[in-house]
Scaffold this motif. Structure first.
Motif, PDB file in Angstrom:
ATOM      1  N   MET A   1      -1.653  -8.174  -9.785  1.00 53.73           N
ATOM      2  CA  MET A   1      -1.046  -7.092  -9.003  1.00 53.73           C
ATOM      3  C   MET A   1      -1.687  -5.752  -9.331  1.00 53.73           C
ATOM      4  O   MET A   1      -1.939  -4.925  -8.430  1.00 53.73           O
ATOM      5  CB  MET A   1       0.468  -7.046  -9.270  1.00 53.73           C
ATOM      6  N   LYS A   2      -1.946  -5.521 -10.599  1.00 56.43           N
ATOM      7  CA  LYS A   2      -2.564  -4.258 -10.991  1.00 56.43           C
ATOM      8  C   LYS A   2      -3.954  -4.130 -10.375  1.00 56.43           C
ATOM      9  O   LYS A   2      -4.360  -3.040  -9.951  1.00 56.43           O
ATOM     10  CB  LYS A   2      -2.664  -4.183 -12.513  1.00 56.43           C
ATOM     11  N   GLU A   3      -4.664  -5.232 -10.314  1.00 57.38           N
ATOM     12  CA  GLU A   3      -6.026  -5.198  -9.753  1.00 57.38           C
ATOM     13  C   GLU A   3      -5.988  -5.008  -8.247  1.00 57.38           C
ATOM     14  O   GLU A   3      -6.881  -4.368  -7.669  1.00 57.38           O
ATOM     15  CB  GLU A   3      -6.754  -6.497 -10.105  1.00 57.38           C
ATOM     16  N   ALA A   4      -4.959  -5.572  -7.578  1.00 59.56           N
ATOM     17  CA  ALA A   4      -4.886  -5.503  -6.117  1.00 59.56           C
ATOM     18  C   ALA A   4      -4.460  -4.143  -5.607  1.00 59.56           C
ATOM     19  O   ALA A   4      -4.672  -3.821  -4.432  1.00 59.56           O
ATOM     20  CB  ALA A   4      -3.914  -6.575  -5.600  1.00 59.56           C
ATOM     21  N   ARG A   5      -3.860  -3.323  -6.478  1.00 56.72           N
ATOM     22  CA  ARG A   5      -3.356  -2.013  -6.034  1.00 56.72           C
ATOM     23  C   ARG A   5      -4.477  -1.004  -5.817  1.00 56.72           C
ATOM     24  O   ARG A   5      -5.442  -0.980  -6.506  1.00 56.72           O
ATOM     25  CB  ARG A   5      -2.355  -1.469  -7.046  1.00 56.72           C
TER      26      ARG A   5
ATOM     27  N   VAL B   1       8.982  -1.470  -3.088  1.00 55.54           N
ATOM     28  CA  VAL B   1       9.710  -2.158  -4.152  1.00 55.54           C
ATOM     29  C   VAL B   1       8.893  -2.045  -5.437  1.00 55.54           C
ATOM     30  O   VAL B   1       7.771  -2.551  -5.518  1.00 55.54           O
ATOM     31  CB  VAL B   1       9.936  -3.645  -3.803  1.00 55.54           C
ATOM     32  N   SER B   2       9.443  -1.374  -6.425  1.00 58.02           N
ATOM     33  CA  SER B   2       8.748  -1.230  -7.697  1.00 58.02           C
ATOM     34  C   SER B   2       9.125  -2.364  -8.634  1.00 58.02           C
ATOM     35  O   SER B   2      10.084  -3.109  -8.379  1.00 58.02           O
ATOM     36  CB  SER B   2       9.092   0.113  -8.349  1.00 58.02           C
TER      37      SER B   2
ATOM     38  N   ASP C   1       0.850  -1.187   0.000  1.00 56.04           N
ATOM     39  CA  ASP C   1       0.000   0.000   0.000  1.00 56.04           C
ATOM     40  C   ASP C   1       0.892   1.245   0.000  1.00 56.04           C
ATOM     41  O   ASP C   1       2.124   1.140   0.009  1.00 56.04           O
ATOM     42  CB  ASP C   1      -0.981  -0.036   1.183  1.00 56.04           C
ATOM     43  N   PRO C   2       0.322   2.448  -0.029  1.00 59.98           N
ATOM     44  CA  PRO C   2       1.149   3.668  -0.103  1.00 59.98           C
ATOM     45  C   PRO C   2       2.156   3.815   1.036  1.00 59.98           C
ATOM     46  O   PRO C   2       3.161   4.514   0.893  1.00 59.98           O
ATOM     47  CB  PRO C   2       0.106   4.788  -0.077  1.00 59.98           C
ATOM     48  N   ASP C   3       1.903   3.150   2.174  1.00 58.36           N
ATOM     49  CA  ASP C   3       2.835   3.218   3.299  1.00 58.36           C
ATOM     50  C   ASP C   3       3.869   2.100   3.270  1.00 58.36           C
ATOM     51  O   ASP C   3       4.682   1.978   4.190  1.00 58.36           O
ATOM     52  CB  ASP C   3       2.068   3.158   4.624  1.00 58.36           C
TER      53      ASP C   3
END
Length: 387
Positions: free
Chosen positions: A383-387, A374-375, A337-339
């Protein structure tokens, strides 16, 4: 013929890959050897793959193995992919998989140079470029970055538009020198999540450099190690991982006296001659593995651990995203997540016990990352859907 069902294949995976919490490895070297090699296309993968397999691991532990003791070494090899290899496996790779890729890369570089009008003989241009880089590194035993080499050697400071969005540059010369074991990606000058190595003469990095094995011996060693880690596997599995010909794979299987076994679905697999006995089941376990982890990327046929989720967990080019595992199967992915907190993205119903174990692993990974994000350039659809 001995039959090895998918359930046993998943037990073998848990025991040999060190991913089950009770079966982890003691240090980075043991964990890498257990996997034969680690994927290193993205630098963070090495650290995260080892964290998943070694309790109490620190970034400094990995740096020690890579850059101080140099028991683990980065080498471009199978399928033109960058791996981390145990040091003793280098001669096998140099003489077989790396040599095969080096020959192909030489042809491509020469063709690009000629098409761009830089030199009428692209192969001669490459030889001159290689010699110039080696002369520069002879005077810099601690190595030089790609930028420093490009600034010092006008010959390699070229850029060519190969295809739309793809630029050919000095890195191709360094890549070829790495494939031929003349130079190596040495000390990283950046963060562990970013690769900015000092390219170093292999002799300066390793001290005594052993000679490469001949091609057939090298392939036999690589295939033997692969079978110890991933067996049973089909000829197609080995060929995909090795990036060689089917003939080379069959010769290597013969050289290691591999034994045929039957697999669920009717396929024929191979194991080492001392690996035919049944492997005991493993208690249910949870794991979170990173992008391009060697467990996920080890086979061509992956249904026995992916089930129906392959299209959601791999990008269009066949690169695996992050994976969440429960009881020997992939059940989803993970993101941050953002944190920087690790969040699960499950693709199927998981029992309460499994969900709780996965949350433990998510908390363990979040604590280790300490908010560092980690990018990746290989996000999967899941992964795209979970973000």
């Amino acid at each position: 013929m001995r039959h090895i069902p998918d359930t046993e294949r998943r037990s073998r995976l848990a025991r040999r890959h060190g991913v089950a919490p009770g079966l982890r490895q003691p240090d980075p070297e043991a964990a890498t050897r257990a996997m034969t090699v680690l994927h290193s296309t993205e630098p963070a993968t090495v650290y995260l793959s080892l964290h998943a397999r070694v309790d109490g691991l620190s970034v400094e532990d990995v740096d020690r193995a890579l850059y101080v003791d140099r028991t683990l070494v980065k080498q471009l090899a199978m399928r033109r992919t960058l791996f981390v290899l145990p040091r003793d496996l280098l001669p096998a790779a140099w003489g077989s998989a790396s040599a095969r890729v080096a020959a192909t890369e030489r042809k491509r570089v020469a063709k690009d140079i000629e098409l761009a009008g830089i030199h009428v003989d692209g192969s001669a241009w490459l030889d001159q470029a290689r010699a110039a880089v080696l002369r520069e590194l002879d005077a810099a035993p601690d190595g030089l970055t790609a930028l420093a080499l490009r600034e010092a050697i006008a010959h390699i400071d070229v850029k060519i538009d190969v295809t739309a969005g793809s630029v050919w540059s000095a890195g191709r010369v360094l890549t070829h020198l790495g494939l031929t074991a003349d130079i190596v990606r040495g000390t990283n000058t950046s963060h562990w999540r970013v690769s900015r190595p000092r390219w170093t003469r292999m002799a300066d990095w390793l001290g005594e450099v052993p000679p490469p094995l001949d091609e057939r011996q090298g392939y036999a060693v690589l295939v033997g190690r692969w079978l110890a880690t991933f067996g049973p596997g089909t000829v197609e599995d080995v060929q995909w991982w090795l990036g060689g010909t089917k003939g080379a794979v069959r010769a290597a299987l013969a050289d290691v006296a591999a034994v045929e076994v039957s697999l669920d679905g009717g396929a024929v697999g191979w194991v080492l001659p001392d690996d035919v006995e049944e492997v005991a089941p493993v208690e249910p376990w949870a794991a979170l593995l990173p992008v391009l982890d060697p467990t996920v990327m080890g086979w061509k046929s992956r249904d026995f651990y992916l089930g129906p989720h392959g299209p959601q967990l791999f990008d269009r080019n066949g690169n695996a995203g992050t994976t969440a595992w429960w009881d020997g199967r992939v059940v989803g992915c993970w993101v941050q997540d953002p944190d920087g907190v690790v969040v699960l993205g499950l693709l199927e119903d998981v029992p309460a016990e499994g969900r709780a174990c996965l949350e433990v692993e998510a908390a363990r990974l979040s604590e280790w990352l300490q908010g560092q994000r980690v990018s990746t350039v290989y996000p999967s659809p899941a992964m795209k859907e979970a973000r």
